[in-house]
Write a protein that holds these residues in place. Structure first.
Motif, PDB file in Angstrom:
ATOM      1  N   GLY A  81     -33.370  39.110  83.401  1.00  0.00           N
ATOM      2  CA  GLY A  81     -33.195  38.926  81.966  1.00  0.00           C
ATOM      3  C   GLY A  81     -32.660  40.173  81.298  1.00  0.00           C
ATOM      4  N   LEU A  82     -33.162  41.318  81.735  1.00  0.00           N
ATOM      5  CA  LEU A  82     -32.723  42.590  81.155  1.00  0.00           C
ATOM      6  C   LEU A  82     -31.265  42.878  81.490  1.00  0.00           C
ATOM      7  CD1 LEU A  82     -33.754  44.962  79.491  1.00  0.00           C
ATOM      8  CD2 LEU A  82     -34.407  46.090  81.627  1.00  0.00           C
ATOM      9  N   VAL A  83     -30.865  42.547  82.716  1.00  0.00           N
ATOM     10  CA  VAL A  83     -29.471  42.752  83.117  1.00  0.00           C
ATOM     11  C   VAL A  83     -28.539  41.914  82.248  1.00  0.00           C
ATOM     12  CG1 VAL A  83     -27.788  42.338  84.949  1.00  0.00           C
ATOM     13  CG2 VAL A  83     -29.978  43.417  85.484  1.00  0.00           C
ATOM     14  N   VAL A  84     -28.879  40.648  82.082  1.00  0.00           N
ATOM     15  CA  VAL A  84     -28.025  39.748  81.299  1.00  0.00           C
ATOM     16  C   VAL A  84     -28.076  40.098  79.814  1.00  0.00           C
ATOM     17  CG1 VAL A  84     -27.641  37.342  80.638  1.00  0.00           C
ATOM     18  CG2 VAL A  84     -28.247  37.904  82.995  1.00  0.00           C
ATOM     19  N   MET A  85     -29.250  40.520  79.337  1.00  0.00           N
ATOM     20  CA  MET A  85     -29.394  40.842  77.917  1.00  0.00           C
ATOM     21  C   MET A  85     -28.434  41.940  77.481  1.00  0.00           C
ATOM     22  SD  MET A  85     -32.703  42.297  75.862  1.00  0.00           S
ATOM     23  CE  MET A  85     -32.338  43.982  76.357  1.00  0.00           C
ATOM     24  N   GLN A  86     -28.164  42.905  78.363  1.00  0.00           N
ATOM     25  CA  GLN A  86     -27.252  43.990  78.005  1.00  0.00           C
ATOM     26  C   GLN A  86     -25.860  43.468  77.658  1.00  0.00           C
ATOM     27  OE1 GLN A  86     -28.438  47.130  77.597  1.00  0.00           O
ATOM     28  NE2 GLN A  86     -30.362  46.144  78.135  1.00  0.00           N
ATOM     29  N   ALA A  87     -25.521  42.310  78.203  1.00  0.00           N
ATOM     30  CA  ALA A  87     -24.188  41.752  77.936  1.00  0.00           C
ATOM     31  C   ALA A  87     -24.008  41.396  76.471  1.00  0.00           C
ATOM     32  CB  ALA A  87     -23.961  40.522  78.814  1.00  0.00           C
ATOM     33  N   SER A  88     -25.076  40.977  75.807  1.00  0.00           N
ATOM     34  CA  SER A  88     -24.939  40.571  74.404  1.00  0.00           C
ATOM     35  C   SER A  88     -24.539  41.729  73.503  1.00  0.00           C
ATOM     36  CB  SER A  88     -26.253  39.950  73.902  1.00  0.00           C
ATOM     37  OG  SER A  88     -27.304  40.901  73.928  1.00  0.00           O
ATOM     38  N   ALA A  89     -24.763  42.969  73.963  1.00  0.00           N
ATOM     39  CA  ALA A  89     -24.364  44.135  73.171  1.00  0.00           C
ATOM     40  C   ALA A  89     -22.847  44.263  73.098  1.00  0.00           C
ATOM     41  CB  ALA A  89     -24.963  45.408  73.767  1.00  0.00           C
ATOM     42  N   GLY A  90     -22.137  43.586  74.006  1.00  0.00           N
ATOM     43  CA  GLY A  90     -20.683  43.651  73.999  1.00  0.00           C
ATOM     44  C   GLY A  90     -20.067  43.112  72.733  1.00  0.00           C
ATOM     45  N   ILE A  91     -20.818  42.293  72.023  1.00  0.00           N
ATOM     46  CA  ILE A  91     -20.295  41.709  70.797  1.00  0.00           C
ATOM     47  C   ILE A  91     -20.032  42.775  69.729  1.00  0.00           C
ATOM     48  CG2 ILE A  91     -22.555  41.240  69.749  1.00  0.00           C
ATOM     49  CD1 ILE A  91     -21.490  38.646  68.720  1.00  0.00           C
ATOM     50  N   SER A  92     -20.854  43.822  69.711  1.00  0.00           N
ATOM     51  CA  SER A  92     -20.719  44.856  68.686  1.00  0.00           C
ATOM     52  C   SER A  92     -19.400  45.610  68.818  1.00  0.00           C
ATOM     53  CB  SER A  92     -21.893  45.836  68.770  1.00  0.00           C
ATOM     54  OG  SER A  92     -23.113  45.182  68.547  1.00  0.00           O
ATOM     55  N   HIS A  93     -19.089  46.039  70.027  1.00  0.00           N
ATOM     56  CA  HIS A  93     -17.850  46.807  70.240  1.00  0.00           C
ATOM     57  C   HIS A  93     -16.626  45.973  69.946  1.00  0.00           C
ATOM     58  CE1 HIS A  93     -14.763  49.312  72.033  1.00  0.00           C
ATOM     59  NE2 HIS A  93     -14.384  48.258  72.730  1.00  0.00           N
ATOM     60  N   ILE A  94     -16.598  44.753  70.455  1.00  0.00           N
ATOM     61  CA  ILE A  94     -15.398  43.943  70.299  1.00  0.00           C
ATOM     62  C   ILE A  94     -15.170  43.575  68.842  1.00  0.00           C
ATOM     63  CG2 ILE A  94     -16.356  41.622  70.599  1.00  0.00           C
ATOM     64  CD1 ILE A  94     -13.238  42.950  72.377  1.00  0.00           C
ATOM     65  N   VAL A  95     -16.238  43.298  68.105  1.00  0.00           N
ATOM     66  CA  VAL A  95     -16.090  42.975  66.680  1.00  0.00           C
ATOM     67  C   VAL A  95     -15.546  44.176  65.916  1.00  0.00           C
ATOM     68  CG1 VAL A  95     -17.369  42.483  64.555  1.00  0.00           C
ATOM     69  CG2 VAL A  95     -17.786  41.120  66.605  1.00  0.00           C
ATOM     70  N   ALA A  96     -16.098  45.360  66.197  1.00  0.00           N
ATOM     71  CA  ALA A  96     -15.636  46.566  65.509  1.00  0.00           C
ATOM     72  C   ALA A  96     -14.154  46.809  65.753  1.00  0.00           C
ATOM     73  CB  ALA A  96     -16.456  47.762  65.966  1.00  0.00           C
ATOM     74  N   ARG A  97     -13.704  46.645  67.003  1.00  0.00           N
ATOM     75  CA  ARG A  97     -12.308  46.913  67.334  1.00  0.00           C
ATOM     76  C   ARG A  97     -11.370  45.860  66.741  1.00  0.00           C
ATOM     77  NH1 ARG A  97      -9.533  49.740  67.585  1.00  0.00           N
ATOM     78  NH2 ARG A  97      -8.152  49.244  69.322  1.00  0.00           N
ATOM     79  N   VAL A  98     -11.719  44.591  66.897  1.00  0.00           N
ATOM     80  CA  VAL A  98     -10.786  43.537  66.514  1.00  0.00           C
ATOM     81  C   VAL A  98     -10.709  43.385  64.998  1.00  0.00           C
ATOM     82  CG1 VAL A  98     -10.170  41.101  66.812  1.00  0.00           C
ATOM     83  CG2 VAL A  98     -11.164  42.366  68.702  1.00  0.00           C
ATOM     84  N   VAL A  99     -11.799  43.647  64.283  1.00  0.00           N
ATOM     85  CA  VAL A  99     -11.733  43.612  62.822  1.00  0.00           C
ATOM     86  C   VAL A  99     -10.701  44.619  62.322  1.00  0.00           C
ATOM     87  CG1 VAL A  99     -12.982  44.221  60.705  1.00  0.00           C
ATOM     88  CG2 VAL A  99     -14.021  42.689  62.361  1.00  0.00           C
ATOM     89  N   THR A 100     -10.704  45.815  62.896  1.00  0.00           N
ATOM     90  CA  THR A 100      -9.706  46.822  62.525  1.00  0.00           C
ATOM     91  C   THR A 100      -8.303  46.356  62.875  1.00  0.00           C
ATOM     92  OG1 THR A 100     -11.288  48.632  62.844  1.00  0.00           O
ATOM     93  CG2 THR A 100      -8.962  49.207  62.883  1.00  0.00           C
ATOM     94  N   GLU A 101      -8.160  45.779  64.077  1.00  0.00           N
ATOM     95  CA  GLU A 101      -6.853  45.300  64.519  1.00  0.00           C
ATOM     96  C   GLU A 101      -6.321  44.208  63.591  1.00  0.00           C
ATOM     97  OE1 GLU A 101      -5.100  45.726  67.964  1.00  0.00           O
ATOM     98  OE2 GLU A 101      -5.936  47.688  67.503  1.00  0.00           O
TER      99      GLU A 101
END
Length: 271
Positions: A81-101
């Protein structure tokens, strides 16, 4: 005005790409390098920061709960569960980058300059996937340090499930940016999503023993099905329902992400 520090570099590289008419592979390589720089992955502090989150969850919360519950098997339950849970943090980086783009028309500029939509879309996912794999390695080392022993096959399978999860959450965040037009909304959405996504999924508790209300909320969380797939796989069983839901949702967000990229060719949030 919040614009990434590598904007000038990006402009120069895209001009060069336009002149050279680079193919798909070369375009992807250049875009991936730009995203690598934009994510500050050249800085050691970025990697240190990425390692802290999984270490805190495993060594402090996980070990602490294991001692409190007096259950030696709890860490084995927690690990997938902990391994998979870390994946949900990927949403923060991608949102920050693509909003700027999107906001400043950088995506449209790159696509108009000849960057293939598929190369752009895939390159945006690279930094998050690399950081996630690094975090998985950190969790594995920490797990062995506290006495948890896992087979190589179990680690590989769970990591593969995690890769599907990081792809899903980054695609989800990528699609979400189509509705976010400013940085204040971005920050609000991210703060609103992060904790509910993390703690409503059965990462730290058993879904079967959870209260009815919590189970109802968890069933609406894609992370729940991803955790179930990883946990069932580690125990040697197959959760067909969770696999089907995870696969269907991943295909949907991928398709929407590709369509969204095509629309970026002409749209931006600033005139």
């Amino acid at each position: 005005m919040e614009i990434s520090m590598n904007t000038l570099t990006t402009t120069t590289r895209i001009h060069s790409m336009h002149r050279q008419r680079l193919g798909w592979t070369r375009a992807f390589s250049v875009m991936a390098q730009l995203e690598w720089q934009g994510a500050d992955l050249c800085m050691p502090m970025r990697w240190i920061a990425a390692a802290i989150n999984p270490l805190v969850y495993l060594l402090f919360l996980g070990v602490g709960l294991s001692s409190t519950l007096d259950d030696p098997g709890y860490l084995r339950f927690l690990f997938p569960g902990l391994v998979v849970m870390q994946a949900s943090a990927g949403i923060s980086h991608i949102v920050a980058r693509v909003v700027t783009e999107r906001r400043w028309g950088l995506a449209a500029y790159k696509l108009q300059a000849g960057v293939p939509a598929g190369a752009y879309f895939l390159a945006m996912m690279v930094p998050g996937a690399v950081l996630y794999l690094f975090q998985v390695c950190v969790i594995i080392v920490a797990a062995f340090a506290v006495g948890l022993r896992l087979s190589v096959l179990a680690i590989v399978v769970i990591a593969c499930v995690g890769l599907v999860a990081i792809w899903f959450w980054q695609c989800f965040g990528y699609c979400l940016t189509g509705l976010i037009k400013d940085y204040q909304t971005r920050n609000f959405v991210l703060s609103l999503l992060t904790l509910p996504l993390t703690f409503s999924a059965p990462v730290f508790y058993s879904f079967d023993s959870a209260p009815a209300l919590l189970r109802a909320v968890a069933l609406c969380n894609p992370l729940t099905y991803q955790v179930n797939v990883a946990r069932a796989t580690m125990s040697g069983s197959i959760d067909l329902v969770s696999i089907a839901v995870t696969a269907a949702l991943t295909l949907i967000v991928t398709a929407v992400g590709v369509i969204s990229t095509q629309r970026m060719r002409t749209l931006s949030f600033e005139g």
